[in-house]
Design a protein around this motif. Structure first.
Motif, PDB file in Angstrom:
ATOM      1  N   THR A   1      -7.418   1.678  -7.184  1.00 56.86           N
ATOM      2  CA  THR A   1      -7.946   2.956  -6.739  1.00 56.86           C
ATOM      3  C   THR A   1      -8.812   2.740  -5.507  1.00 56.86           C
ATOM      4  N   THR A   2      -8.787   3.678  -4.582  1.00 51.40           N
ATOM      5  CA  THR A   2      -9.659   3.636  -3.418  1.00 51.40           C
ATOM      6  C   THR A   2     -10.559   4.870  -3.427  1.00 51.40           C
ATOM      7  N   CYS A   3     -11.475   4.930  -2.492  1.00 49.95           N
ATOM      8  CA  CYS A   3     -12.385   6.079  -2.432  1.00 49.95           C
ATOM      9  C   CYS A   3     -11.614   7.387  -2.320  1.00 49.95           C
ATOM     10  N   VAL A   4     -10.583   7.399  -1.482  1.00 43.67           N
ATOM     11  CA  VAL A   4      -9.821   8.629  -1.233  1.00 43.67           C
ATOM     12  C   VAL A   4      -9.129   9.111  -2.492  1.00 43.67           C
ATOM     13  N   THR A   5      -8.409   8.240  -3.165  1.00 46.28           N
ATOM     14  CA  THR A   5      -7.647   8.657  -4.347  1.00 46.28           C
ATOM     15  C   THR A   5      -8.558   8.955  -5.533  1.00 46.28           C
ATOM     16  N   ALA A   6      -9.739   8.345  -5.572  1.00 48.35           N
ATOM     17  CA  ALA A   6     -10.700   8.679  -6.627  1.00 48.35           C
ATOM     18  C   ALA A   6     -11.276  10.074  -6.387  1.00 48.35           C
ATOM     19  N   LEU A   7     -11.572  10.394  -5.132  1.00 47.93           N
ATOM     20  CA  LEU A   7     -12.161  11.689  -4.807  1.00 47.93           C
ATOM     21  C   LEU A   7     -11.157  12.836  -4.937  1.00 47.93           C
ATOM     22  N   THR A   8      -9.886  12.559  -4.670  1.00 44.58           N
ATOM     23  CA  THR A   8      -8.867  13.615  -4.782  1.00 44.58           C
ATOM     24  C   THR A   8      -8.344  13.773  -6.203  1.00 44.58           C
ATOM     25  N   GLY A   9      -8.774  12.886  -7.120  1.00 45.05           N
ATOM     26  CA  GLY A   9      -8.423  13.043  -8.529  1.00 45.05           C
ATOM     27  C   GLY A   9      -7.031  12.593  -8.906  1.00 45.05           C
ATOM     28  N   GLU A  10      -6.498  11.582  -8.234  1.00 46.85           N
ATOM     29  CA  GLU A  10      -5.179  11.049  -8.580  1.00 46.85           C
ATOM     30  C   GLU A  10      -5.196  10.458  -9.996  1.00 46.85           C
ATOM     31  N   ASP A  11      -4.188  10.770 -10.785  1.00 45.95           N
ATOM     32  CA  ASP A  11      -4.105  10.260 -12.157  1.00 45.95           C
ATOM     33  C   ASP A  11      -3.407   8.899 -12.145  1.00 45.95           C
ATOM     34  N   ILE A  12      -4.109   7.904 -11.664  1.00 48.02           N
ATOM     35  CA  ILE A  12      -3.503   6.577 -11.509  1.00 48.02           C
ATOM     36  C   ILE A  12      -3.201   5.949 -12.865  1.00 48.02           C
ATOM     37  N   GLU A  13      -4.080   6.133 -13.817  1.00 48.47           N
ATOM     38  CA  GLU A  13      -3.839   5.571 -15.146  1.00 48.47           C
ATOM     39  C   GLU A  13      -2.586   6.165 -15.778  1.00 48.47           C
ATOM     40  N   GLY A  14      -2.402   7.488 -15.610  1.00 51.49           N
ATOM     41  CA  GLY A  14      -1.199   8.132 -16.149  1.00 51.49           C
ATOM     42  C   GLY A  14       0.073   7.623 -15.495  1.00 51.49           C
ATOM     43  N   VAL A  15       0.028   7.460 -14.181  1.00 48.54           N
ATOM     44  CA  VAL A  15       1.198   6.938 -13.456  1.00 48.54           C
ATOM     45  C   VAL A  15       1.521   5.520 -13.907  1.00 48.54           C
ATOM     46  N   CYS A  16       0.497   4.687 -14.009  1.00 53.48           N
ATOM     47  CA  CYS A  16       0.713   3.292 -14.405  1.00 53.48           C
ATOM     48  C   CYS A  16       1.281   3.200 -15.822  1.00 53.48           C
TER      49      CYS A  16
ATOM     50  N   THR B   1       0.839  -1.193   0.000  1.00 48.79           N
ATOM     51  CA  THR B   1       0.000   0.000   0.000  1.00 48.79           C
ATOM     52  C   THR B   1       0.874   1.242   0.000  1.00 48.79           C
ATOM     53  N   THR B   2       0.348   2.310  -0.580  1.00 49.98           N
ATOM     54  CA  THR B   2       1.077   3.587  -0.546  1.00 49.98           C
ATOM     55  C   THR B   2       0.867   4.292   0.793  1.00 49.98           C
ATOM     56  N   ASP B   3      -0.066   3.825   1.592  1.00 47.52           N
ATOM     57  CA  ASP B   3      -0.278   4.336   2.955  1.00 47.52           C
ATOM     58  C   ASP B   3      -0.384   5.862   2.972  1.00 47.52           C
ATOM     59  N   LEU B   4      -1.343   6.388   2.245  1.00 48.52           N
ATOM     60  CA  LEU B   4      -1.496   7.837   2.168  1.00 48.52           C
ATOM     61  C   LEU B   4      -1.941   8.422   3.508  1.00 48.52           C
ATOM     62  N   GLY B   5      -1.273   9.509   3.880  1.00 46.07           N
ATOM     63  CA  GLY B   5      -1.633  10.216   5.095  1.00 46.07           C
ATOM     64  C   GLY B   5      -2.279  11.550   4.780  1.00 46.07           C
ATOM     65  N   GLU B   6      -2.453  12.356   5.798  1.00 48.13           N
ATOM     66  CA  GLU B   6      -3.137  13.638   5.636  1.00 48.13           C
ATOM     67  C   GLU B   6      -2.432  14.558   4.645  1.00 48.13           C
ATOM     68  N   GLN B   7      -1.098  14.630   4.729  1.00 49.24           N
ATOM     69  CA  GLN B   7      -0.342  15.509   3.830  1.00 49.24           C
ATOM     70  C   GLN B   7      -0.433  15.029   2.383  1.00 49.24           C
ATOM     71  N   ASP B   8      -0.413  13.710   2.185  1.00 51.00           N
ATOM     72  CA  ASP B   8      -0.518  13.157   0.827  1.00 51.00           C
ATOM     73  C   ASP B   8      -1.879  13.477   0.219  1.00 51.00           C
ATOM     74  N   ILE B   9      -2.919  13.420   1.042  1.00 50.30           N
ATOM     75  CA  ILE B   9      -4.263  13.707   0.544  1.00 50.30           C
ATOM     76  C   ILE B   9      -4.391  15.179   0.157  1.00 50.30           C
ATOM     77  N   ILE B  10      -3.742  16.041   0.916  1.00 53.97           N
ATOM     78  CA  ILE B  10      -3.823  17.480   0.640  1.00 53.97           C
ATOM     79  C   ILE B  10      -2.991  17.858  -0.586  1.00 53.97           C
ATOM     80  N   PHE B  11      -1.756  17.371  -0.649  1.00 56.04           N
ATOM     81  CA  PHE B  11      -0.830  17.805  -1.706  1.00 56.04           C
ATOM     82  C   PHE B  11      -0.703  16.803  -2.855  1.00 56.04           C
ATOM     83  N   GLY B  12      -1.356  15.647  -2.734  1.00 55.06           N
ATOM     84  CA  GLY B  12      -1.291  14.660  -3.808  1.00 55.06           C
ATOM     85  C   GLY B  12      -0.334  13.522  -3.502  1.00 55.06           C
TER      86      GLY B  12
END
Length: 453
Positions: free
Chosen positions: A120-135, A84-95
């Motif tokens: 993808t999880t609920c958090v990364t979908a809602l924050t608009g992470e470009d997972i497809e681009g990264v992959c 897991t990438t283990d996203l925290g509060e700062q990651d959610i705010i700044f990406g």
């Protein structure tokens, strides 16, 4: 019992008791009872044992279902690692895209997997992470398939997530590799997750008839073998509700015929093996299957005799979903058990029609309600036991009702001929456990009170 087609959907009626059912329920915001879409995607893909599975989100999403299923592997166990990438509060705010880049690179350099699935999880979908681009970028950089699985929990139910995972396999994996050799008797098992090693028993039966499993989708699977699934001659869909669409798409694109079957109970196992053999078009294989089925059913009949005597006339409430909602009924009936209640909340219209064909209107249909409705049915129908998933176990224990776990969390194999024998033993053990005699007695202080009166 009557059946009709309305707007392309099969509707079955048996009296007024059978509810209408649709292939996949519409998502209800905030509802994740019974598992979310993310959970369903993981259930489908994690059995691919040699691939890495990376959850892009908070660590709680990983812990949601990690190691909660009884799917076994005969070799690699990389899928058992909790990445897991283990996203925290700062990651959610700044990406968290940079963290995803680094996680993928670490996994590939450290473990060298044939592929990495990124969820993808609920958090990364809602924050608009470009997972497809990264992959896509990391696939080109590393030369390893990095496959995005866009199935955040809020989009719907577990079954929807399973269907989305099947779409991922069809679009990005199947057809990407070629087998070293093929035969005219190669079969794909779709929706079989090798719970408690069930698929290994089925595979041994198939080998005795000359048939072989080309691709396991996905129990005890390997990434490469899923990639060459398009070379099979037959698809058998074991879990019809969620992955039937995958078989339909493969038939349209690759011309592979499919059928829906089950391995629960001797009759269903024999039927499934015969249907496989028939679709291969080899009459010699069909003759071998007939001999195998006759031999195994005869052996099983003798071994089941003492258990049937103890189970005959017992009444059970079955609360499960999908293929098990009807196929387990057949297995229980072979043991002499009367099904007096059955859950239909996770069943398609086709599943409900199969239920009706087996028990008609002689049982209570439970479309919803969970533990409350199960308990009501147990009491009204005077059931001797409950056969359901683990989440209903505590209700049964509290109400002192014998309980057998039938869902994916279990650690006992019930598929195939030997599986039916295991189920019979488990049912007898559960019903005859000494705890029920103890719970029926008065507590010592209650006995003293009664004596004093």
């Amino acid at each position: 019992m009557e059946a009709a087609v309305s707007n392309g959907r099969l509707e079955v009626s048996c009296g007024n008791k059978i509810p209408k059912s649709t292939p996949c329920p519409r998502p209800v915001p905030g509802e994740a009872s019974g598992g979310c879409s993310f959970d369903g995607a993981q259930i489908t893909l994690i059995p691919i044992a040699d691939a890495a599975h990376l959850v892009h989100g908070p660590i709680a999403c990983l812990g949601n279902s990690w190691e909660s299923r009884g799917s076994l592997s005969s070799g690699p166990e990389l899928s058992a690692y909790g990445f897991t990438t283990d996203l925290g509060e700062q990651d959610i705010i700044f990406g968290g895209e940079q963290k995803l880049h680094e996680s993928i690179r670490y996994i590939v350099s450290r473990f060298a997997p044939p592929a990495v699935f990124v969820y993808t999880t609920c958090v990364t979908a809602l924050t608009g992470e470009d997972i497809e681009g990264v992959c896509k970028a990391e696939s080109e950089r590393l030369g390893t398939p990095i496959i995005p699985v866009n199935s955040p929990g809020f989009v719907g139910s577990k079954n929807l997530g399973t269907r989305l995972a099947g779409d991922v396999l069809f679009q990005q994996v199947i057809g990407s590799t070629e087998p070293e050799q093929t035969t005219s008797h190669d079969v794909n098992l779709i929706g079989e997750y090798n719970i408690a090693g069930e698929m290994w028993h089925i595979e041994r039966l198939m080998q005795q008839t000359g048939m072989s499993i080309l691709s396991r989708i996905t129990g005890d699977g390997r990434f490469c073998e899923v990639g060459w699934a398009h070379r099979a001659k037959v698809n058998m869909v074991v879990c019809s509700r969620a992955l039937l669409g995958l078989a339909v798409q493969m038939e349209r694109k690759y011309g592979i015929p499919y059928f829906e079957g089950s391995f629960y109970g001797a009759k269903e196992t024999s039927y499934s093996l015969r249907q496989m053999a028939y679709l291969t078009g080899d009459r010699e294989v069909e003759r071998r299957v007939d001999k195998l089925a006759a031999r195994e059913e005869m052996r099983l009949s003798l071994e089941l005799e003492p258990y049937r005597k103890q189970l005959k006339g017992k009444r059970a409430v079955l609360y499960t979903g999908g293929v098990k909602s009807w196929s387990v009924i057949t297995a229980l009936q072979e043991l002499g058990i009367k099904v007096v209640g059955v859950g239909t909340n996770k069943s398609t219209a086709e599943d409900v029609s199969r239920i009706a064909a087996r028990i008609g209107d002689d049982a209570e249909y439970i479309p919803e309600g969970g533990a409350r409705q199960i308990l009501k049915t147990v009491r009204s129908r005077k059931a001797d036991m409950v056969i359901a998933g683990g989440r209903n176990m505590y209700m049964a224990i509290k109400e002192q009702v014998p309980f057998v776990d039938i869902n994916q969390e279990r650690h006992k194999a019930y598929a195939g001929y030997d599986g039916l024998l295991s189920l019979a033993k488990q049912l007898v053990h559960t019903l005859q456990h000494p705890v029920w005699e103890l719970t029926a007695k008065l507590a010592p202080w209650e006995e003293e009170t009664e004596f004093a009166d």
